[in-house]
Design a protein around this motif. Sequence first.
Motif, PDB file in Angstrom:
ATOM      1  N   ALA A   1       0.923  -1.068  -0.024  1.00  0.00           N
ATOM      2  CA  ALA A   1      -0.053  -0.070   0.050  1.00  0.00           C
ATOM      3  C   ALA A   1       1.007   1.193  -0.052  1.00  0.00           C
ATOM      4  N   LEU A   2       1.977   1.158   0.783  1.00  0.00           N
ATOM      5  CA  LEU A   2       2.774   2.416   0.872  1.00  0.00           C
ATOM      6  C   LEU A   2       3.727   2.502  -0.547  1.00  0.00           C
ATOM      7  N   GLN A   3       4.061   1.829  -1.299  1.00  0.00           N
ATOM      8  CA  GLN A   3       4.531   1.381  -2.525  1.00  0.00           C
ATOM      9  C   GLN A   3       3.459   2.260  -3.458  1.00  0.00           C
ATOM     10  N   SER A   4       2.456   1.709  -3.316  1.00  0.00           N
ATOM     11  CA  SER A   4       1.324   2.149  -4.295  1.00  0.00           C
ATOM     12  C   SER A   4       1.114   3.674  -4.213  1.00  0.00           C
ATOM     13  N   VAL A   5       1.212   4.178  -2.893  1.00  0.00           N
ATOM     14  CA  VAL A   5       1.032   5.773  -2.918  1.00  0.00           C
ATOM     15  C   VAL A   5       2.070   6.418  -3.489  1.00  0.00           C
ATOM     16  N   HIS A   6       3.234   5.781  -3.236  1.00  0.00           N
ATOM     17  CA  HIS A   6       4.514   6.315  -3.788  1.00  0.00           C
ATOM     18  C   HIS A   6       4.463   6.274  -5.106  1.00  0.00           C
TER      19      HIS A   6
ATOM     20  N   LEU B   1      -6.613  12.905  -6.810  1.00  0.00           N
ATOM     21  CA  LEU B   1      -7.680  11.794  -6.466  1.00  0.00           C
ATOM     22  C   LEU B   1      -7.251  10.608  -6.393  1.00  0.00           C
ATOM     23  N   GLU B   2      -6.636  10.138  -7.157  1.00  0.00           N
ATOM     24  CA  GLU B   2      -5.741   8.848  -7.185  1.00  0.00           C
ATOM     25  C   GLU B   2      -4.981   8.679  -6.050  1.00  0.00           C
TER      26      GLU B   2
ATOM     27  N   GLN C   1      -5.755   6.812   1.407  1.00  0.00           N
ATOM     28  CA  GLN C   1      -6.988   6.357   2.283  1.00  0.00           C
ATOM     29  C   GLN C   1      -6.919   4.667   2.644  1.00  0.00           C
ATOM     30  N   ARG C   2      -6.434   4.111   1.650  1.00  0.00           N
ATOM     31  CA  ARG C   2      -6.348   2.611   1.752  1.00  0.00           C
ATOM     32  C   ARG C   2      -5.144   2.097   2.681  1.00  0.00           C
ATOM     33  N   LEU C   3      -4.136   3.021   2.456  1.00  0.00           N
ATOM     34  CA  LEU C   3      -2.601   2.849   3.338  1.00  0.00           C
ATOM     35  C   LEU C   3      -3.175   2.939   4.847  1.00  0.00           C
ATOM     36  N   CYS C   4      -3.884   3.961   4.883  1.00  0.00           N
ATOM     37  CA  CYS C   4      -4.185   4.468   6.558  1.00  0.00           C
ATOM     38  C   CYS C   4      -5.271   3.754   7.102  1.00  0.00           C
ATOM     39  N   ARG C   5      -5.951   2.899   6.134  1.00  0.00           N
ATOM     40  CA  ARG C   5      -7.210   2.234   6.604  1.00  0.00           C
ATOM     41  C   ARG C   5      -8.254   3.248   6.920  1.00  0.00           C
ATOM     42  N   ALA C   6      -8.381   4.236   6.437  1.00  0.00           N
ATOM     43  CA  ALA C   6      -9.228   5.465   6.760  1.00  0.00           C
ATOM     44  C   ALA C   6     -10.503   5.299   6.280  1.00  0.00           C
ATOM     45  N   SER C   7     -11.378   5.993   7.086  1.00  0.00           N
ATOM     46  CA  SER C   7     -12.934   6.011   6.564  1.00  0.00           C
ATOM     47  C   SER C   7     -13.270   6.918   5.777  1.00  0.00           C
TER      48      SER C   7
ATOM     49  N   GLY D   1       2.890  27.310  -3.098  1.00  0.00           N
ATOM     50  CA  GLY D   1       1.694  27.010  -2.787  1.00  0.00           C
ATOM     51  C   GLY D   1       1.538  26.011  -1.657  1.00  0.00           C
ATOM     52  N   GLU D   2       0.542  25.464  -1.368  1.00  0.00           N
ATOM     53  CA  GLU D   2       0.368  24.657  -0.230  1.00  0.00           C
ATOM     54  C   GLU D   2      -0.369  23.493  -0.692  1.00  0.00           C
ATOM     55  N   PHE D   3      -0.154  22.144  -0.251  1.00  0.00           N
ATOM     56  CA  PHE D   3      -0.873  21.064  -0.497  1.00  0.00           C
ATOM     57  C   PHE D   3      -1.040  20.336   0.837  1.00  0.00           C
ATOM     58  N   ILE D   4      -2.150  19.527   1.011  1.00  0.00           N
ATOM     59  CA  ILE D   4      -2.379  18.780   2.098  1.00  0.00           C
ATOM     60  C   ILE D   4      -3.021  17.335   1.550  1.00  0.00           C
ATOM     61  N   MET D   5      -2.811  16.396   1.883  1.00  0.00           N
ATOM     62  CA  MET D   5      -3.285  15.099   1.941  1.00  0.00           C
ATOM     63  C   MET D   5      -3.826  14.489   3.033  1.00  0.00           C
ATOM     64  N   HIS D   6      -5.057  14.331   3.357  1.00  0.00           N
ATOM     65  CA  HIS D   6      -5.707  14.163   4.984  1.00  0.00           C
ATOM     66  C   HIS D   6      -6.468  12.749   4.692  1.00  0.00           C
ATOM     67  N   ALA D   7      -6.010  11.830   5.792  1.00  0.00           N
ATOM     68  CA  ALA D   7      -7.009  10.886   6.024  1.00  0.00           C
ATOM     69  C   ALA D   7      -7.497  10.814   7.306  1.00  0.00           C
ATOM     70  N   SER D   8      -8.797  10.509   7.139  1.00  0.00           N
ATOM     71  CA  SER D   8      -9.490  10.477   8.749  1.00  0.00           C
ATOM     72  C   SER D   8      -9.878   9.149   9.203  1.00  0.00           C
ATOM     73  N   TYR D   9      -9.994   9.136  10.528  1.00  0.00           N
ATOM     74  CA  TYR D   9     -10.460   7.752  10.726  1.00  0.00           C
ATOM     75  C   TYR D   9     -10.752   7.771  12.209  1.00  0.00           C
TER      76      TYR D   9
END
Length: 159
Positions: free
Chosen positions: A12-17, A34-35, A41-47, A151-159
Amino acid sequence: MAVSLASADLRALQSVHDALLDPLSHETAEAWLLEVCTRFQRLCRASASMAAFSPEGEKPRFISPDMPQHWLDRMVELTPGRGSLRTTDPHVERLMEGYRRRVSGVATTADLLGPGGVTVDDLRETPVFREVAFPLGVPGSTMWLHSGASGEFIMHASY
């Protein structure tokens, strides 16, 4: 400190990279993020997950594979700046300054509560958490943030 990752976590980590390193395979920045967001989200097992970006001189944009569009639109309203993801809420800004001081890094919300002078109760009163995070029943999150001259960029996973 020791970290133990299962083979599935490493994949999953390699997939994100892989997704992060392949922006040119998508027609737009939104499609690419979005990809990445979906894989993170999958990597973090986030909802739930969300990506936000604001190139220098442009209004912020928010995308998510699963958050309703009206919540993403509300995030844009609460983040009026150009070239940054600064909000009109002082509690959220204090939390975000903790991320910005790292310049580029990964943290959980818990890492920045307390030392930054922000409490969970402070955040519960903010429009971002009340109208966006808590309707999803989200108690915590993990974020990547990059804040720089472009600029700024955020990737956010919530659980």
